[in-house]
Design a protein around this motif. Structure first.
Motif, mmCIF file in Angstrom:
data_model
loop_
_atom_site.group_PDB
_atom_site.id
_atom_site.type_symbol
_atom_site.label_atom_id
_atom_site.label_comp_id
_atom_site.label_asym_id
_atom_site.label_seq_id
_atom_site.Cartn_x
_atom_site.Cartn_y
_atom_site.Cartn_z
ATOM 1 N N UNK A 1 58.121 20.722 51.865
ATOM 2 C CA UNK A 1 57.905 19.522 51.080
ATOM 3 C C UNK A 1 59.062 19.270 50.144
ATOM 4 N N UNK A 2 59.052 18.106 49.525
ATOM 5 C CA UNK A 2 60.053 17.736 48.530
ATOM 6 C C UNK A 2 59.360 17.662 47.177
ATOM 7 N N UNK A 3 59.803 18.494 46.250
ATOM 8 C CA UNK A 3 59.145 18.599 44.948
ATOM 9 C C UNK A 3 60.180 18.524 43.837
ATOM 10 N N UNK A 4 59.687 18.291 42.617
ATOM 11 C CA UNK A 4 60.589 18.260 41.463
ATOM 12 C C UNK A 4 60.016 19.034 40.292
ATOM 13 N N UNK A 5 59.030 19.889 40.564
ATOM 14 C CA UNK A 5 58.504 20.765 39.515
ATOM 15 C C UNK A 5 59.538 21.842 39.188
ATOM 16 N N UNK A 6 59.390 22.450 38.018
ATOM 17 C CA UNK A 6 60.304 23.522 37.656
ATOM 18 C C UNK A 6 60.098 24.707 38.593
ATOM 19 N N UNK A 7 61.176 25.420 38.894
ATOM 20 C CA UNK A 7 61.062 26.557 39.804
ATOM 21 C C UNK A 7 60.238 27.672 39.170
ATOM 22 N N UNK A 8 60.239 27.744 37.833
ATOM 23 C CA UNK A 8 59.436 28.771 37.162
ATOM 24 C C UNK A 8 57.941 28.540 37.416
ATOM 25 N N UNK A 9 57.515 27.271 37.255
ATOM 26 C CA UNK A 9 56.112 26.961 37.499
ATOM 27 C C UNK A 9 55.766 27.192 38.963
ATOM 28 N N UNK A 10 56.659 26.787 39.859
ATOM 29 C CA UNK A 10 56.407 26.939 41.279
ATOM 30 C C UNK A 10 56.317 28.414 41.671
ATOM 31 N N UNK A 11 57.176 29.254 41.080
ATOM 32 C CA UNK A 11 57.139 30.681 41.383
ATOM 33 C C UNK A 11 55.790 31.285 41.014
ATOM 34 N N UNK A 12 55.252 30.879 39.877
ATOM 35 C CA UNK A 12 53.947 31.386 39.449
ATOM 36 C C UNK A 12 52.853 30.909 40.392
ATOM 37 N N UNK A 13 52.902 29.629 40.783
ATOM 38 C CA UNK A 13 51.879 29.095 41.689
ATOM 39 C C UNK A 13 51.902 29.827 43.032
ATOM 40 N N UNK A 14 53.083 30.114 43.543
ATOM 41 C CA UNK A 14 53.173 30.829 44.807
ATOM 42 C C UNK A 14 52.672 32.263 44.662
ATOM 43 N N UNK A 15 52.937 32.862 43.512
ATOM 44 C CA UNK A 15 52.550 34.257 43.300
ATOM 45 C C UNK A 15 51.048 34.452 43.254
ATOM 46 N N UNK A 16 50.291 33.415 42.898
ATOM 47 C CA UNK A 16 48.842 33.571 42.779
ATOM 48 C C UNK A 16 48.099 33.089 44.022
ATOM 49 N N UNK A 17 48.802 32.918 45.132
ATOM 50 C CA UNK A 17 48.117 32.543 46.382
ATOM 51 C C UNK A 17 47.395 33.724 47.011
ATOM 52 N N UNK A 18 47.629 34.913 46.469
ATOM 53 C CA UNK A 18 46.920 36.113 46.933
ATOM 54 C C UNK A 18 47.264 36.470 48.375
ATOM 55 N N UNK A 19 48.529 36.268 48.753
ATOM 56 C CA UNK A 19 48.999 36.715 50.067
ATOM 57 C C UNK A 19 50.516 36.871 50.013
ATOM 58 N N UNK A 20 51.075 37.622 50.961
ATOM 59 C CA UNK A 20 52.524 37.794 51.020
ATOM 60 C C UNK A 20 53.186 36.500 51.473
ATOM 61 N N UNK A 21 54.381 36.233 50.933
ATOM 62 C CA UNK A 21 55.119 35.032 51.333
ATOM 63 C C UNK A 21 56.611 35.280 51.203
ATOM 64 N N UNK A 22 57.389 34.441 51.875
ATOM 65 C CA UNK A 22 58.840 34.500 51.812
ATOM 66 C C UNK A 22 59.383 33.120 51.504
ATOM 67 N N UNK A 23 60.133 32.997 50.420
ATOM 68 C CA UNK A 23 60.737 31.721 50.039
ATOM 69 C C UNK A 23 62.112 31.604 50.698
ATOM 70 N N UNK A 24 62.326 30.524 51.429
ATOM 71 C CA UNK A 24 63.603 30.279 52.090
ATOM 72 C C UNK A 24 64.465 29.289 51.313
ATOM 73 N N UNK A 25 63.841 28.343 50.650
ATOM 74 C CA UNK A 25 64.570 27.317 49.901
ATOM 75 C C UNK A 25 63.625 26.714 48.869
ATOM 76 N N UNK A 26 64.215 26.261 47.756
ATOM 77 C CA UNK A 26 65.645 26.241 47.420
ATOM 78 C C UNK A 26 66.113 27.599 46.906
#
Length: 324
Positions: free
Chosen positions: A280-305
């Protein structure tokens, strides 16, 4: 026993309240509860059907009456406890802008609180004050009264006045023609025509104070975009930090991840039964996004940005050090 004609409206409400209980009521039991004859019960059932309530009758010794699902939603009759429970639930959801709680919830709350007796309104307020909700912290809390005042003014085409604090702290008084409330999942926004500025504006509801309907009616203007959600989306893009393309894979099914992330982040597509990918295309801060991804309760890999990848590395190191 014969039912008096002057008691018919009250008796119909009592009958409807009984039928809304999920069970089948024998005609004799209904007659005993209402203090009327079985013939009067049958006439009252016919009156309810004429009003649009789908009452089904079954034959036989064990037969009776029950309210079933129909083609339209008829008015409900609530007892005191039910009304309080629904009002508290709607206030809790509306006040925290939980994703999926749409404007319809606020309209329902406004309608319910408008007709609540004073004694029940006091019970709702007391329960609300005594309850501390556990929320994710992604959005600001809002007084449900603020939302209901705005929803009522928008629905009634009534001018709305309120105090507003801008993002830079500037405070002002606004006189508006409210058009629509919009929930983004994290926050509530009001789309309204600003009388003094002679232009359409969006207002973050958590920055609104002392809203009140003036009583002055207005003829609704045509919104430039034709859709309040689209207007909010366009205004949010203006003046925000640069957007970036998001690309993340998850070691979990798409349904699992979709249920745990805001829909505005993009589309979650399954790769197979056990993995999926978010783009997707987003404009939220990467700090907020990192926290949101961390609480999905599963392993993930960020490719971009790459800014997000760097933020996750730094956050991971910080959390590891914090664990000793």
């Amino acid at each position: 026993m014969a039912g008096g004609g002057s008691d018919t409206p009250a008796r119909l409400f009592q009958l409807l309240s009984l039928l809304q209980t999920p069970r089948e009521w024998p005609g004799g039991e209904l007659a005993e509860r209402l203090g009327v004859s079985r013939r009067t019960v049958r006439r009252d059932i016919d009156r309810l059907r004429d009003l649009g309530y789908p009452v089904r009758a079954s034959q036989g010794a064990a037969g009776g009456y029950r309210l079933v699902a129909g083609k339209a939603m008829p008015p409900l009759v609530l007892d005191d406890e039910e009304a309080v429970a629904i009002a508290v639930g709607l206030r809790a959801g509306a006040g925290h802008a939980v994703e999926g709680v749409e404007e319809a919830s606020v309209r329902a709350l406004a309608k319910l609180e408008q007709v609540l007796p004073a004694r029940l309104r006091h019970r709702v307020s007391a329960l609300q004050i005594a309850t501390t909700p556990l929320t994710s912290g992604d959005g600001a809390s809002i007084a449900p009264e603020t939302l209901t005042v705005m929803a009522s003014a928008a629905a009634g085409h009534e001018r709305l006045r309120f105090a507003y604090r801008a993002g830079d702290g500037t405070e002002s008084r606004r006189l508006t023609e409210p058009y629509r409330l919009v929930s983004t999942g994290r926050r509530w926004y009001l789309v309204a025509y600003d009388i003094d500025r002679e232009d359409w504006r969006t207002f973050r509801v958590d920055r609104v104070a002392e809203p009140f309907a003036t009583g002055a009616r207005f003829v609704p203007r045509e919104l430039p975009t034709g859709d309040a959600a689209e207007f909010i989306r366009a205004s949010m893009w203006r003046g925000r930090q640069p957007s970036y393309d998001l690309d993340v894979t998850f070691a979990a099914p798409a349904e699992f991840v979709t249920a745990r992330l805001p829909s505005g982040l993009g589309t979650v597509e399954p790769l197979d039964d056990r993995t999926c990918r978010l783009r997707g295309t987003v404009s939220d801060s990467v700090e907020w996004l990192a926290v949101r991804l961390a609480v999905t309760d599963c392993d993930f890999t960020a490719h971009a940005p790459q800014e997000l990848v760097a933020c996750l590395r730094e956050m991971g190191g910080r959390l590891t050090r914090a664990a000793g």
